[in-house]
Design an enzyme around this catalytic site. Structure first.
Site, PDB file in Angstrom:
ATOM      1  N   HIS A 190     105.758  23.262  49.603  1.00 56.85           N
ATOM      2  CA  HIS A 190     104.577  23.740  50.319  1.00 56.85           C
ATOM      3  C   HIS A 190     104.952  24.722  51.418  1.00 56.85           C
ATOM      4  CE1 HIS A 190     101.694  21.361  48.272  1.00 56.85           C
ATOM      5  NE2 HIS A 190     102.110  20.209  48.715  1.00 56.85           N
ATOM      6  N   ARG A 297      93.468  32.200  37.250  1.00 56.17           N
ATOM      7  CA  ARG A 297      93.991  30.859  36.947  1.00 56.17           C
ATOM      8  C   ARG A 297      92.926  29.829  37.335  1.00 56.17           C
ATOM      9  NH1 ARG A 297      97.882  33.407  40.233  1.00 56.17           N
ATOM     10  NH2 ARG A 297      99.761  34.120  39.135  1.00 56.17           N
ATOM     11  N   ARG A 344      91.504  32.758  32.326  1.00 57.09           N
ATOM     12  CA  ARG A 344      92.311  31.876  31.468  1.00 57.09           C
ATOM     13  C   ARG A 344      91.689  30.491  31.424  1.00 57.09           C
ATOM     14  NH1 ARG A 344      98.442  31.171  33.256  1.00 57.09           N
ATOM     15  NH2 ARG A 344      97.511  29.837  34.853  1.00 57.09           N
ATOM     16  N   GLU A 447     103.667  33.441  25.863  1.00 52.78           N
ATOM     17  CA  GLU A 447     104.576  32.907  26.881  1.00 52.78           C
ATOM     18  C   GLU A 447     105.602  31.934  26.310  1.00 52.78           C
ATOM     19  OE1 GLU A 447     102.252  30.827  29.858  1.00 52.78           O
ATOM     20  OE2 GLU A 447     100.646  30.488  28.422  1.00 52.78           O
ATOM     21  N   ASN A 470     107.089  34.787  33.006  1.00 56.48           N
ATOM     22  CA  ASN A 470     107.783  33.676  33.688  1.00 56.48           C
ATOM     23  C   ASN A 470     108.148  32.585  32.697  1.00 56.48           C
ATOM     24  OD1 ASN A 470     107.033  35.228  35.858  1.00 56.48           O
ATOM     25  ND2 ASN A 470     105.621  33.746  36.721  1.00 56.48           N
ATOM     26  N   ASP A 471     107.132  32.064  31.986  1.00 57.56           N
ATOM     27  CA  ASP A 471     107.396  31.009  31.014  1.00 57.56           C
ATOM     28  C   ASP A 471     108.165  31.537  29.814  1.00 57.56           C
ATOM     29  OD1 ASP A 471     106.456  28.776  32.274  1.00 57.56           O
ATOM     30  OD2 ASP A 471     104.460  28.825  31.384  1.00 57.56           O
ATOM     31  N   ARG A 481     113.956  28.189  36.558  1.00 54.20           N
ATOM     32  CA  ARG A 481     114.342  29.056  37.682  1.00 54.20           C
ATOM     33  C   ARG A 481     114.201  28.365  39.024  1.00 54.20           C
ATOM     34  NH1 ARG A 481     109.669  33.419  38.945  1.00 54.20           N
ATOM     35  NH2 ARG A 481     107.850  32.092  38.671  1.00 54.20           N
ATOM     36  N   CYS A 518     101.377  39.837  32.694  1.00 55.48           N
ATOM     37  CA  CYS A 518     100.852  39.228  33.917  1.00 55.48           C
ATOM     38  C   CYS A 518     101.866  38.337  34.624  1.00 55.48           C
ATOM     39  CB  CYS A 518      99.589  38.422  33.616  1.00 55.48           C
ATOM     40  SG  CYS A 518      99.843  37.016  32.510  1.00 55.48           S
TER      41      CYS A 518
END
Length: 572
Positions: A190, A297, A344, A447, A470-471, A481, A518
């Site tokens: 966080h 998202r 999405r 992805e 990313n995925d 990562r 994206c």
């Protein structure tokens, strides 16, 4: 001058006086046995402390309204404090034992936290710290234990600490914080997320920092290089002050690109879209000159439903209602004024946990949640979620330029199943005389390696592709990562990843459907050049990065971009 090295958590440079947060004293929880007749009073004390902390969290949530990340923290805490499963386990264990309520609560908190830590997932491990933090506050009240008050941190300070509890991070929105330097902390924690959100330079994973830096010492935090400099000499201080000045000047120059179209030096047009997670971020996207929303998202909307659970007995709430979803999607579409908005479908599960009565599954039950029942797999397994969301999306479609995107697709059959589901929803709306756009494009996120490898097949049943790099990178080379032990192996330019990108782009071109990116690659200098050279003309990123990517593209010709891409793909 003393230079300490750590892990970059939030870019930028901060200069200020150190404020060293002392390490918290350990709570002393006695294992002394109690008498049976004392149990009712023990439970009364527990309920009072639980109610007191719940009230404090409700007040803090009210104080940070409008701050998406901070609100999510305290909404999550409120849900934890009202979790019937956990609280029921605490009460049952207490009744069956002869230990104090403090002893049982501490034992159960650690037990739940250990289960999350052992999941092997960085996100779930961070949520273990959430449980320890919030129920630690209940324990503190039960024990009349008073740890250090983070409110003592002054404006313009550099916070030096072993760690920061999630509930302590509210100070980041209440003070002007120059920088953060911690012994512990992860990039997905966080405090790391909030530091980036507020533009506070941060460096984590610094050994012995509490021994090296004293309160009031002048400190430079270089969040880009991962360096913390204690008592800098005149040369170093002047150097970093100059870098801050240049960064501000560059930020001012970028403002001229906000209202300009994205073009290469030789006039080739690009579309630069925004990634958002809340309705309010659509306004920011417009302010930053986005050509539309490339990724909305929706999972973050479901978290906000926790507000409606205030004071409720159960922590699990009904899924984000159709009407609330419709209003949220309508607001985003109207805010974007006809610009394309790609929404999405719910990408929950894995590292994104939602608490809903409509989801009969918990990722904490899975040994490897990122490979488990998540995204489109989860919503197809819980069809009421998908039906409700599609109804809301189609109803909102008349208010703008909507596109619907399916996450984590790995087969043509999944797409066909969603398309059949969407047709049923359209038939329902027609029978109810509810207006909607019948021609809303439905596309897929590429992805996984599986999706990329069958992209030629998926292109025949999809209206567009959006590549989630990313995925795609993590799944292709098998590297998390966020895991410090293997993070150096995470490489978006790994030839396997580039070949899958190239294959997907060519498959989209062959079928004549649009393709965009994206993931993080859409906003980093070298990767933007490689993607543009491959033929990608639509990139979606954080709204604040749009002007810098416009500037980058304006300096490069298409031939130069192709040459850069070709060099990376020279093994094809």
């Amino acid at each position: 001058m003393n230079v300490l090295l750590g892990l970059s958590a939030s870019n930028g440079i901060g200069i200020g006086k150190a404020f060293v947060v002392p390490e918290s004293e350990k709570r002393v929880i006695s294992s002394k046995k109690i008498k049976a007749e004392d149990k009712p009073k023990q439970l009364e004390r527990f309920e009072r402390s639980l109610a007191k902390v719940t009230g404090q969290i409700a007040s803090q949530l009210d104080a940070v309204k409008g701050d998406k990340v901070q609100s999510e923290i305290f909404e999550t805490y409120f849900l934890m404090l009202n979790d019937p499963e956990f609280l029921g386990d605490v009460r049952k264990s207490f009744e069956a034992s002869n230990h104090s309520i403090e002893y049982i609560l501490n034992q159960k908190t650690e037990d739940y936290a250990d289960r999350l830590r052992s999941s092997g997932n960085a996100y779930l491990s961070e949520r273990a710290e959430d449980i320890c933090d919030i129920f630690g506050r209940v324990l503190n009240d039960l024990l009349d234990f008073h740890p250090f008050d983070i409110e003592q941190v002054p404006d313009d300070a550099v916070i030096i600490a072993k760690s920061m509890a999630p509930s302590d991070t509210v100070i980041l929105s209440k003070r002007r914080i120059a920088g953060i330097a911690l012994t512990d902390g992860g990039v997905s924690s966080h405090v790391g997320i909030l530091a980036r959100n507020y533009g506070i330079p941060a460096v984590f994973d610094i050994e012995n920092i509490l021994d090296e830096i004293k309160t009031d010492a002048l400190v430079i935090v270089d969040g880009t290089s991962g360096e913390v400099i204690e008592s800098p000499d005149g040369v170093a201080l002047s150097y970093y002050q100059n870098k801050i000045t240049k960064a501000k000047e560059h930020a001012d120059k970028l403002k001229v690109f906000r209202d300009k179209p994205a073009k290469s030096a030789d006039g080739e047009s690009f579309q630069l879209m925004a990634n958002i997670g809340t309705v309010d971020e659509a306004r920011v996207a417009m302010e930053e000159g986005a050509d539309g929303i490339g990724l909305f998202r929706t999972e973050f909307l479901f978290m906000s439903e926790a507000n409606h659970a205030m004071g409720a007995v159960h922590s699990k709430v009904a899924a984000f209602s159709e009407e609330n979803q419709f209003n949220a999607y309508k607001r985003v579409l109207e805010t974007m004024r006809g610009k394309p908005v790609t929404i999405r479908t719910l990408d929950a599960g894995g590292d994104k946990i939602i608490s809903s009565l409509d989801v009969q599954h918990s990722s904490s039950e899975e040994k490897n949640p990122l490979m488990g029942l998540r995204a489109i797999r989860l919503t197809l397994a819980n069809p009421s979620l998908l039906r409700t969301q599609l109804r809301a999306l189609y109803r909102a479609s008349v208010f703008g330029n909507l596109k619907i995107m399916i996450p984590l697709v790995t087969s043509v059959e999944q797409v066909e199943e969603v398309l059949a589901f969407a047709e049923k929803v359209r038939d329902e709306l027609k029978s109810e005389n509810i207006p909607f756009d019948e021609n809303v494009p439905i596309g897929v996120m590429i992805e996984t390696a599986a999706a990329a490898m069958i992209s030629d097949c998926l292109a025949k049943v999809s209206d567009f592709f959006s590549i989630g790099t990313n995925d795609l990178t993590q799944y292709t080379i098998g590297v998390d990562r966020e895991n410090a032990l293997v993070a150096p192996l995470y490489d978006e330019f790994h030839l396997a990843v580039l070949r899958l990108l190239h294959k997907t782009i060519k498959a989209a071109e062959a079928e004549g459907i649009p393709v965009s990116v994206c993931g993080e690659m859409a906003s980093r200098t070298e990767s933007v050049m490689v993607l543009a050279g491959m033929g990608v003309r639509t990139l979606s990123m954080s709204p604040k990065l749009i002007t810098s990517v416009k500037e980058l593209l304006s300096k490069m010709s298409i031939d130069e971009l192709k040459a850069i891409s070709s060099k990376r793909l020279n093994s094809l």
